[in-house]
Design an enzyme around this catalytic site. Structure first.
Site, short mmCIF file in Angstrom:
data_model
loop_
_atom_site.label_atom_id
_atom_site.label_comp_id
_atom_site.label_asym_id
_atom_site.label_seq_id
_atom_site.Cartn_x
_atom_site.Cartn_y
_atom_site.Cartn_z
N ASP A 134 -5.18 2.05 12.55
CA ASP A 134 -4.79 1.07 11.48
C ASP A 134 -3.86 0.36 11.28
OD1 ASP A 134 -6.05 -0.14 9.40
OD2 ASP A 134 -6.80 1.65 8.26
N ARG A 158 0.92 -1.01 0.13
CA ARG A 158 -0.12 0.25 -0.02
C ARG A 158 0.64 1.46 0.06
NH1 ARG A 158 -4.84 3.19 3.55
NH2 ARG A 158 -5.93 3.44 2.35
N ASP A 187 -13.26 -4.48 5.81
CA ASP A 187 -13.31 -3.75 4.19
C ASP A 187 -14.48 -3.66 3.42
OD1 ASP A 187 -11.13 -1.38 5.69
OD2 ASP A 187 -9.72 -1.86 4.38
C1 GLA Z 1 -7.86 0.49 5.85
C2 GLA Z 1 -9.32 0.66 7.16
C3 GLA Z 1 -10.24 1.21 6.51
C4 GLA Z 1 -9.74 2.96 6.41
C5 GLA Z 1 -8.17 3.30 5.04
C6 GLA Z 1 -7.78 4.31 4.87
O1 GLA Z 1 -8.12 0.06 4.87
O2 GLA Z 1 -10.16 -0.90 6.65
O3 GLA Z 1 -11.96 1.24 7.28
O4 GLA Z 1 -10.07 3.19 6.96
O5 GLA Z 1 -7.56 2.09 5.88
O6 GLA Z 1 -6.74 4.42 4.20
#
Ligand code: GLA
Length: 699
Positions: free
Chosen positions: A440, A405, A507
């Site tokens: 996160d 990422r 997600d």
């Molecule tokens: C991750 C989280 C999402 C969001 C994105 C932001 O994928 O799981 O919920 O917060 O990052 O970049």
């Protein structure tokens, strides 16, 4: 309760009994609670508490170390057993807590003077037993520890193994297979507990099911090995992959804590695990508190927002009845996509108006709480932090680090980096006065290296650093609600839940997909920790459309939130959301803290949450597939009082009927509203979902 009679020790929970013989280091029994018979009369089946090379045992070992003389053999003999009134803490690692007694067993290898300690805690009010181990180097020379599993449980009989596997956006899908002969391994080598294989596993046969989990968020390993001698050995602990720990003279290595539970079936096992997590893992102010309905802007705006947009979504959230607004990724540094700024935890003034503090104040002035997203363990190469401290990043000297990422990880094994994270994240929380933090973690570990840290120790030292940091931050802000997240639910484990009272489950917010993800998660974890959001249609992960009612019903299995731009919805949709939130709040205690059961039938799946007194319940049943001419789907409910009559109504319909709990649980009855001709005419391929509300009738 623990009773010790000579070498025979009996650990009782309300519904289970574990019997250990200390001098021979054997399990005599583990399963349904025994009566008052003589436990010394239980015949030995050679089921050992631990194992290591140098004995006539060739199944996977729970303990492996290399002595200073280069040998691997150990002859650990019983030294002593005592019952501790206080459960000892495990230095540097999170563990379960609560009233109960702990059995401590000590075994010593006379030749090397190494000691192995085993701990078994039976809590006063849980059917889960916590188990851990530690190795003390009493020799005159350092030893190398290659493996120390937290738990070994030897069983007899044939078993199947249930695991919860997946990947990003498809976490914890349930898989069951015959253990067969040989070794079955469920593990993680990616530096975190992972999306791929959750540490919670089940080992099942016709007599019942054993559940195992690990209070740890790093590399884990669960092996189930069926030997030809009729024994099945279960090992649970830190993964020994790339593990090689130097244990200096006089030092101790403590394993993380494992937990185990026996139940007659998977429904009962889940209830026991849920109660354990709610009572002995989740802690602090939010432990028993109803969790707020939140609105999160991530899927609504992604990185493209400014103060005006955020405040208009927050205003719509307030109007709909939400209680908390969460500002997700993109508020800091110059982060407008995922290529920059991780580590630069200062405000992007353009995107937040006057900065985080003023934006948070404006949100609060609307009558909402304010929450903030952070990803503290990461660093972008395009960041002031990286430009100033490139050596904070986890990377191997002379090699190009792997970007995932577009980001690198911080070397959390380094105390300077830990202190940086504590300082900057505390500052974010303090200056925004945040009521909620979403923590996160969006990539796995590839370039595991830290200067001065032996490679064989890196993974675990990272975890010790990470726990030191989260422990400091969560302690400093005891009133803040922390929600864990790892690219969805990639690090949803018992270690995380010791710090984060709830976790973002996935997600993937598509209602149909969520049914399997939430159901899989619910085997080992309660609904009180599962973040579940209603998002826009067509869904951003799958492109599929589902009715607003179906999306809401599915999200009611967990902690309700909305993750979409509410300002883009029609008046009717906003009114519907307002009525959903008001219904959820009225029934929140039941939905969040009731006894949760999975409901599964032919083409149907859902859940029921039943109040502790069994006087009220809410069930959601989803019809996953329908073909013309299909008979009406029938369902059976669970967890009700068979002797009670319930008034059953369908949310959003006039239909009401009084039906017995026994009938609802034992007869396959076609409940109304789930499928009818009108619904079929409107059907666009999404799930058809109904919520049933049950109230006990006073006779
Ligand atoms: C991750 C989280 C999402 C969001 C994105 C932001 O994928 O799981 O919920 O917060 O990052 O970049």
């Amino acid at each position: 309760m623990i009773k010790k009679k000579g070498q025979y020790i009996r650990l009782d929970t309300a519904a289970t009994t574990l019997v250990i013989r200390a001098d021979t280091a054997e399990y005599l029994y583990y399963g349904q609670r025994l009566g008052g018979g003589d436990i010394a009369a239980i015949p030995s089946a050679g089921k050992k508490l631990f194992s290591c090379p140098g004995t006539n045992d060739y199944t996977e070992y729970s303990l492996l170390f290399e002595s200073a003389d280069g040998g691997f053999a150990a002859d650990l003999q019983f030294s002593k057993a005592r019952v501790l009134a206080e459960k000892p803490e495990i230095p540097g690692l999170p563990s379960s807590y609560g009233d109960g007694k702990t059995l401590e067993l000590k075994y010593v290898d006379a030749a090397s003077r190494l000691s192995l300690f085993l701990y078994y805690t039976a809590f006063d009010n849980s059917d889960v037993i916590a188990v851990s181990s530690k190795l003390v180097n009493g020799t005159r020379k350092p030893v190398r520890l290659r493996r120390l599993m937290s738990l070994q449980l030897d069983l007899t009989g044939d078993y199947s193994v249930v695991t919860f596997d997946g990947g990003w956006a498809r976490e914890r899908q349930r898989h069951e297979r015959d253990a067969g002969y040989g070794i079955f391994v469920n593990d993680s080598k990616s530096g975190y507990s992972s999306h791929a294989h959750n540490p919670f596993i089940e080992v099942k046969n016709e007599y019942g099911v054993y559940g195992f989990n690990l209070v740890y968020s790093g590399n884990h390993k669960e092996t189930v090995e069926r030997g030809t001698d009729g024994r099945t050995r279960v090992l649970v602990g830190i993964n020994d992959y790339m593990f090689d720990w130097a244990l200096p003279v006089g030092e101790t290595f403590s394993s993380p804590e494992a937990v185990m539970c026996w139940a007659p079936d998977e429904d009962a096992l889940s209830l026991r695990m849920h109660a354990f997590v709610g009572e002995h893992i989740v802690r602090g102010k939010w432990k028993r508190r109803e969790r707020p309905v939140l609105v999160n802007n991530w899927e609504g705006t992604y990185f493209d927002f400014n103060e005006e947009k955020i405040l208009s979504i927050a205003a719509a959230a307030k109007e709909a009845g939400a209680e908390l607004f969460v500002l997700d990724d993109g508020w800091f540094g110059h982060r407008n996509d995922d290529t920059s700024s991780l580590g630069d935890w200062y405000d992007n003034v353009e995107k937040t108006g006057g900065g985080l503090a003023s934006l948070a104040d404006k949100v609060r002035a609307m009558g909402l709480s304010f929450g903030i997203w952070v990803e503290p363990e990461m660093i972008s190469e395009d960041s002031d932090l990286y430009r100033a401290h490139p050596n904070y990043a986890m990377k191997l000297p002379g090699r190009k680090p792997v970007r995932l990422r577009n980001q690198l990880m911080l070397n959390m094994a380094d105390e300077r980096v830990q202190n940086f994270v504590v300082r900057t994240i505390c500052d974010v929380i303090a200056r925004s006065n945040a009521d909620y933090v979403k923590w996160d973690f969006n990539r796995s570990m590839t370039d595991c290296y830290g200067k001065g840290i032996p490679s064989g120790e890196y993974f675990h030292r990272y975890m010790l650093g990470y726990y030191r940091v989260v422990c400091k931050i969560t302690k400093r802000f005891p009133f803040v609600l922390f929600e864990g997240c790892a690219g969805g639910g990639g690090r949803l484990d018992l270690g995380s839940l010791c710090f984060f009272s709830q976790y973002w489950t996935s997600d993937n917010t598509d209602a149909r997909e969520r049914i399997a993800i939430q159901s899989g998660t619910s085997y080992g974890y309660p609904q009180t920790v599962m973040g579940a959001h209603v998002s826009a249609c067509p869904n951003h992960q799958t492109g599929a459309s589902n009715s607003l009612e179906a999306r809401f019903n599915v999200a009611c299995e967990g902690l309700l939130g909305y993750e979409l731009d509410l300002t883009k919805l029609s008046e009717e949709e906003r009114a519907e959301i307002a009525s959903q939130i008001s219904f959820y709040k009225e029934n929140r205690k039941l939905l969040q803290f009731g006894d949760h059961y999975r409901l599964q039938g032919k083409n149907t799946a859902g859940f029921i949450t039943v109040s502790k007194d069994r006087n009220a319940a809410i069930a959601v049943v989803n019809l996953l597939e329908w073909h013309p001419g299909d008979p009406a789907p029938c369902i059976r409910l669970k967890g009700l009082n068979p002797a009670a009559n319930y008034e059953v109504s369908v949310r959003g319909s006039e239909w009401v009927r009084c039906i017995g709990g026994d009938v609802l649980m034992q007869a396959d009855i076609p409940l109304p509203g789930l499928f009818d001709f009108e619904a079929a005419k409107r059907w666009s391929g999404g799930i058809m979902s109904r919520m049933y509300i049950l109230r006990r009738q006073r006779s």
